[in-house]
Design a protein around this motif. Structure first.
Motif, short mmCIF file in Angstrom:
data_model
loop_
_atom_site.label_atom_id
_atom_site.label_comp_id
_atom_site.label_asym_id
_atom_site.label_seq_id
_atom_site.Cartn_x
_atom_site.Cartn_y
_atom_site.Cartn_z
N ARG A 30 0.83 -1.21 0.00
CA ARG A 30 0.00 0.00 0.00
C ARG A 30 0.87 1.26 0.00
N CYS A 31 1.98 1.22 0.71
CA CYS A 31 2.92 2.35 0.69
C CYS A 31 3.44 2.58 -0.72
N GLN A 32 3.73 1.48 -1.39
CA GLN A 32 4.27 1.59 -2.75
C GLN A 32 3.26 2.17 -3.73
N GLU A 76 2.11 5.96 7.26
CA GLU A 76 2.13 6.31 8.68
C GLU A 76 2.15 5.04 9.55
N GLU A 77 1.43 4.04 9.08
CA GLU A 77 1.44 2.74 9.78
C GLU A 77 2.85 2.15 9.76
N LEU A 78 3.48 2.25 8.62
CA LEU A 78 4.86 1.75 8.48
C LEU A 78 5.81 2.45 9.45
N ILE A 79 5.63 3.73 9.60
CA ILE A 79 6.47 4.48 10.54
C ILE A 79 6.23 3.96 11.96
N ARG A 80 4.95 3.81 12.31
CA ARG A 80 4.63 3.33 13.66
C ARG A 80 5.25 1.96 13.94
N LEU A 81 5.21 1.09 12.94
CA LEU A 81 5.68 -0.28 13.13
C LEU A 81 7.20 -0.40 13.16
N ARG A 110 13.38 9.88 3.09
CA ARG A 110 14.05 9.25 1.95
C ARG A 110 13.23 8.05 1.46
N LEU A 111 12.66 7.35 2.42
CA LEU A 111 11.88 6.16 2.10
C LEU A 111 10.64 6.48 1.26
N LEU A 112 10.08 7.64 1.53
CA LEU A 112 8.90 8.11 0.84
C LEU A 112 9.10 8.03 -0.68
N ARG A 113 10.30 8.37 -1.10
CA ARG A 113 10.64 8.31 -2.52
C ARG A 113 11.01 6.91 -2.96
N SER A 114 11.81 6.26 -2.11
CA SER A 114 12.49 5.05 -2.60
C SER A 114 11.71 3.77 -2.33
N ILE A 115 10.63 3.84 -1.57
CA ILE A 115 9.95 2.58 -1.24
C ILE A 115 9.45 1.87 -2.50
N LYS A 116 9.19 2.61 -3.55
CA LYS A 116 8.77 2.00 -4.82
C LYS A 116 9.83 1.07 -5.39
N THR A 117 11.10 1.34 -5.03
CA THR A 117 12.18 0.51 -5.58
C THR A 117 12.41 -0.75 -4.77
N PHE A 118 11.70 -0.91 -3.65
CA PHE A 118 11.86 -2.14 -2.87
C PHE A 118 11.16 -3.28 -3.61
N ARG A 119 11.94 -4.34 -3.93
CA ARG A 119 11.40 -5.40 -4.78
C ARG A 119 11.13 -6.68 -4.00
N GLY A 120 11.57 -6.69 -2.76
CA GLY A 120 11.30 -7.88 -1.96
C GLY A 120 12.29 -9.02 -2.15
#
Ligand SMILES: [Zn+2]
Lengths: 202, 135
Positions: free
Chosen positions: A10-12, A20-25, A54-64
């Motif tokens: 969902r962040c991606q 915001e949930e991701l930050i909390r966790l 920084r994550l706000l921009r780059s989370i799309k590049t996380f491929r798992g």
């Protein structure tokens, strides 16, 4: 750190509530690493905050391919290294990549304890880590605490893998001296009870 | 291998990466209690360091709301920037530019027509004036 895949996805997709949930966790883990690397609560808070920007921009590049926590720790370390470099420049200190072990003077060792529970041991380890020079502490924190590869550690610090290894061994040696050796010696000197801890200079 | 030398190799030995000194160290460790004790101390340290990753430290209470605020305003900023970029890109689009050009041309023609009509009227007026003077 336990961030469900569904939240990451969902962040991606740009869902601000999921972010915001991701930050909390994950914030507590991110902050802990940042504090262990910078050795300073203010810098750690700044690093933690900047990591999410920084994550706000780059989370799309996380491929798992990597675990999300590993990936997030890598981003955190990179932000922390930038912060340490800035701090060294501001204080006209030796840059992180050029730190020399000889230049460092070991501080008087802290309070040892014979029997430590997990929490106490963690606290003592954390304070022992804090006494190391930043560029050596970073190596042992990334490698031995967070399990980065030596290549990755070298990369983060801008030093060769071989140099990272040398730093790692020095740091381990010092930590072992501070934590493992002195505890029984002190226990012998002062006995099992409490008592004014002070004494021997070598 | 002597204890002194062994002590230098132990911090890397625990990585089990082998290395040229590993077999000599192995031999020494079999015969030396003291160095085996050293090795155990390093292994304990390794375990404690690895366990530290799960021992997290509580951040200051203000950090969470501050981070969420910072992220929200960054998101807002990015939206503004994206909107501004879209307007700019639309103007740069050749079709839009052509349409814009045509609009300007039409506007120009319309203005021109008004001006011409105005001038004609003025000429008419001045003609009447001249006629009046001559009358
Ligand atoms: Zn020995």
């Amino acid at each position: 750190m336990d961030v469900p895949t569904e939240v990451i996805e969902r962040c991606q997709q740009g869902d601000p509530l999921a972010f915001e949930e991701l930050i909390r966790l994950s914030q507590r883990d991110v902050y802990s690493l940042a504090l262990r690397l910078t050795g300073n609560p203010d810098d750690a808070a700044e690093v933690a905050q900047e990591t999410y920007l920084r994550l706000l921009r780059s989370i799309k590049t996380f491929r798992g391919e990597a675990k999300f926590s590993t990936w997030l720790y890598r981003v955190t370390s990179s932000v922390a290294m930038t912060s340490l470099r800035k701090r060294a420049r501001r204080r006209h200190e030796v840059p992180l990549e050029n730190e020399q072990w000889q230049d460092w003077h070991a501080p008087a060792s802290g309070d040892p304890g014979a029997e430590l529970d997990r929490r106490q041991l963690a606290e003592r380890l954390d304070s022992a880590l804090l006494t190391l020079p930043a560029g050596y502490r970073a190596v042992v924190v990334m490698r031995d605490v967070y399990g980065f590869s030596l290549a990755e550690v070298g990369n983060q610090l801008g030093i060769s893998e071989g140099a990272a290894k040398v730093r790692l061994h020095r740091a381990r040696q010092k930590l072992k001296e501070m934590l493992v050796e002195e505890a029984p010696a002190q226990a012998r000197a002062t006995g099992p009870g409490k008592g004014p801890s002070k004494g021997e200079e070598e | 291998m002597e204890c002194r030398e062994a002590a230098q190799h132990i911090p890397s030995y625990i990585d089990q990466s082998g290395g040229p000194a590993a077999s000599a160290l192995d031999a020494h460790l079999r015969t030396c209690d003291r160095c085996r004790g050293e090795l155990d101390a390093y292994r304990d340290l390794q375990g404690a360091l690895a366990a530290l990753a799960t021992q997290t430290i509580e951040p200051p209470a203000w950090l969470l709301p501050a981070t969420i605020d910072a992220v929200r305003s960054r998101v807002r900023l990015r939206r503004h920037v994206a909107a501004a970029r879209e307007v700019r890109d639309r103007l740069a689009d050749p079709r839009v530019a052509a349409a814009g050009g045509a609009a300007i041309l039409l506007a120009g023609l319309a203005t021109g027509a008004v001006l011409i009509r105005g001038r004609r009227r003025r000429r008419l007026v001045s003609g009447l004036r001249t006629a009046a003077v001559h009358a």
